[in-house]
Design a protein around this motif. Structure first.
Motif, mmCIF file in Angstrom:
data_model
loop_
_atom_site.group_PDB
_atom_site.id
_atom_site.type_symbol
_atom_site.label_atom_id
_atom_site.label_comp_id
_atom_site.label_asym_id
_atom_site.label_seq_id
_atom_site.Cartn_x
_atom_site.Cartn_y
_atom_site.Cartn_z
ATOM 1 N N PRO A 17 19.986 126.595 -47.300
ATOM 2 C CA PRO A 17 20.233 127.844 -46.594
ATOM 3 C C PRO A 17 20.077 127.676 -45.088
ATOM 4 C CG PRO A 17 18.092 127.887 -47.705
ATOM 5 C CD PRO A 17 18.782 126.643 -48.162
ATOM 6 N N ALA A 18 20.910 128.382 -44.341
ATOM 7 C CA ALA A 18 20.842 128.308 -42.884
ATOM 8 C C ALA A 18 19.547 128.941 -42.401
ATOM 9 C CB ALA A 18 22.044 129.010 -42.274
ATOM 10 N N ARG A 19 18.930 128.327 -41.411
ATOM 11 C CA ARG A 19 17.708 128.877 -40.834
ATOM 12 C C ARG A 19 18.111 129.861 -39.748
ATOM 13 N NH1 ARG A 19 14.162 127.668 -44.795
ATOM 14 N NH2 ARG A 19 14.098 125.444 -45.242
ATOM 15 N N LYS A 20 18.088 131.136 -40.083
ATOM 16 C CA LYS A 20 18.650 132.165 -39.210
ATOM 17 C C LYS A 20 17.608 132.844 -38.321
ATOM 18 C CE LYS A 20 20.224 134.365 -42.739
ATOM 19 N NZ LYS A 20 20.895 135.372 -43.603
ATOM 20 N N ILE A 21 16.348 132.765 -38.711
ATOM 21 C CA ILE A 21 15.297 133.528 -38.034
ATOM 22 C C ILE A 21 14.136 132.599 -37.714
ATOM 23 C CG2 ILE A 21 13.714 135.487 -38.205
ATOM 24 C CD1 ILE A 21 15.534 136.519 -40.506
ATOM 25 N N CYS A 22 13.567 132.775 -36.532
ATOM 26 C CA CYS A 22 12.317 132.072 -36.234
ATOM 27 C C CYS A 22 11.294 133.049 -35.694
ATOM 28 C CB CYS A 22 12.535 130.918 -35.259
ATOM 29 S SG CYS A 22 12.951 131.389 -33.570
ATOM 30 N N GLY A 23 10.040 132.721 -35.908
ATOM 31 C CA GLY A 23 8.936 133.489 -35.348
ATOM 32 C C GLY A 23 8.134 132.583 -34.432
ATOM 33 N N VAL A 116 18.200 134.489 -34.176
ATOM 34 C CA VAL A 116 17.269 135.613 -34.054
ATOM 35 C C VAL A 116 15.855 135.066 -33.921
ATOM 36 C CG1 VAL A 116 16.326 137.696 -35.134
ATOM 37 C CG2 VAL A 116 18.746 137.121 -35.446
ATOM 38 N N ALA A 117 15.107 135.580 -32.957
ATOM 39 C CA ALA A 117 13.732 135.133 -32.740
ATOM 40 C C ALA A 117 12.802 136.334 -32.637
ATOM 41 C CB ALA A 117 13.635 134.295 -31.468
ATOM 42 N N TRP A 118 11.738 136.304 -33.418
ATOM 43 C CA TRP A 118 10.679 137.303 -33.333
ATOM 44 C C TRP A 118 9.512 136.697 -32.570
ATOM 45 C CZ3 TRP A 118 10.038 142.308 -35.427
ATOM 46 C CH2 TRP A 118 11.122 142.797 -36.161
ATOM 47 N N THR A 132 12.567 138.547 -20.712
ATOM 48 C CA THR A 132 12.106 137.380 -19.950
ATOM 49 C C THR A 132 12.290 136.102 -20.755
ATOM 50 O OG1 THR A 132 10.479 138.717 -18.750
ATOM 51 C CG2 THR A 132 10.127 136.342 -18.785
ATOM 52 N N VAL A 133 11.848 136.127 -22.008
ATOM 53 C CA VAL A 133 11.992 134.945 -22.857
ATOM 54 C C VAL A 133 13.461 134.616 -23.074
ATOM 55 C CG1 VAL A 133 11.566 133.998 -25.156
ATOM 56 C CG2 VAL A 133 9.764 135.290 -23.997
ATOM 57 N N GLY A 138 18.459 129.732 -22.664
ATOM 58 C CA GLY A 138 19.618 128.917 -22.295
ATOM 59 C C GLY A 138 20.753 128.948 -23.295
ATOM 60 N N LYS A 139 20.639 129.776 -24.336
ATOM 61 C CA LYS A 139 21.705 129.927 -25.324
ATOM 62 C C LYS A 139 21.587 131.319 -25.935
ATOM 63 C CE LYS A 139 20.026 126.402 -27.601
ATOM 64 N NZ LYS A 139 19.835 125.330 -28.613
ATOM 65 N N PRO A 140 22.670 131.841 -26.508
ATOM 66 C CA PRO A 140 22.610 133.196 -27.081
ATOM 67 C C PRO A 140 21.556 133.302 -28.181
ATOM 68 C CG PRO A 140 24.890 132.467 -26.886
ATOM 69 C CD PRO A 140 24.038 131.269 -26.597
ATOM 70 N N CYS A 141 20.745 134.337 -28.115
ATOM 71 C CA CYS A 141 19.707 134.557 -29.124
ATOM 72 C C CYS A 141 19.243 136.012 -29.034
ATOM 73 C CB CYS A 141 18.525 133.616 -28.904
ATOM 74 S SG CYS A 141 17.185 133.814 -30.108
ATOM 75 N N GLN A 142 19.135 136.663 -30.170
ATOM 76 C CA GLN A 142 18.573 138.007 -30.211
ATOM 77 C C GLN A 142 17.057 137.890 -30.262
ATOM 78 O OE1 GLN A 142 19.577 140.330 -33.662
ATOM 79 N NE2 GLN A 142 18.405 142.121 -32.989
ATOM 80 N N VAL A 143 16.399 138.293 -29.200
ATOM 81 C CA VAL A 143 14.946 138.165 -29.104
ATOM 82 C C VAL A 143 14.303 139.517 -29.366
ATOM 83 C CG1 VAL A 143 13.005 137.586 -27.618
ATOM 84 C CG2 VAL A 143 15.118 136.251 -27.482
#
Length: 229
Positions: A17-23, A116-118, A132-133, A138-143
């Motif tokens: 499975p793709a790793r779509k989310i990180c915390g 996506v990053a939490w 800020t984060v 440096g790349k697209p990401c929903q924070v």
């Protein structure tokens, strides 16, 4: 500065499975001794990590944290950024501690590469911290930055466990060299006692101390005044 990355040990293939989310979370932002450790854990679904029983690392025993860390690091990709005391002192000449933390958070997110990053917000303004984060990634990401995210988001809980276990291991290694140093926090009498004795004996703080902290500056001033009289 040090960055390490460990990937899932399972075989990669079409069925993975793709790793779509990180915390992302950190341990050691406020101590006067030792590094700040920022960790991130990636998953395809938050329920995967919730199923492990992850929680805010501060409410877990050391034994439980270490057991969960073993499961996390063998089942999920994770990344770690370490800022030493010397790193922090140098960077604080140019920026605030919140910015230092935000840049380290961004470095972890960029390494994991999830869309996506939490984050556990390190600013009174959650949205501002998230922006800020995001600006440093440096790349697209929903924070998504939230206060107490280590309690409410399983990915951030997992990251808090990784960061805490790694930092605790580093603190134990310092005790092998220096003896008992306490928790490393300014409010800890054991830590202050260690710093006081070390400064009295050596005339300067130990390499693991954050010299830019007011605690160290005050102890150095007090030692200088005692020598004067």
């Amino acid at each position: 500065m040090h960055l390490s990355m460990a990937a899932n040990n399972s075989s990669e293939g079409a069925s993975t499975p793709a790793r779509k989310i990180c915390g992302v979370d950190e341990a050691g932002k406020g101590p006067v001794l030792g590094p700040m450790v920022v960790a991130g854990v990636a998953c395809s679904d938050l329920d995967e990590l919730a199923a492990l029983g992850v929680m805010d690392s501060k409410v877990l025993t050391a034994k439980r944290r270490e057991a969960l860390f073993e499961k996390i690091k063998t089942q999920f990709p994770y990344a770690v950024v370490i800022r030493t005391a010397a790193d922090i002192d140098r960077l604080r000449e140019e920026m605030t501690m919140n910015v230092i933390t935000a840049r380290a958070h961004a470095e972890v997110v960029a390494t994991l590469g999830c869309p996506v990053a939490w984050l556990d917000a390190c600013d009174v303004n959650e949205e501002r911290y998230g922006r800020t984060v995001a600006g440093y990634i440096g790349k697209p990401c929903q924070v998504i930055a939230k206060h107490k995210a280590d309690r409410t988001c399983p990915a951030v809980s997992a990251a808090s466990i990784v960061a805490k276990v790694i930092r605790d291991g580093l603190v134990r290694s310092y005790e092998e060299e220096y003896g008992e140093i306490g928790s490393g926090y300014p409010a800890d009498p054991v830590t202050i006692g260690f710093l006081t004795r070390y400064i009295r004996s050596h005339g300067s703080p130990p390499p693991i101390a954050r010299r830019s902290w007011a605690t160290v500056k005050n102890l150095m001033n007090n030692a200088g005044q005692k020598r004067l009289f």
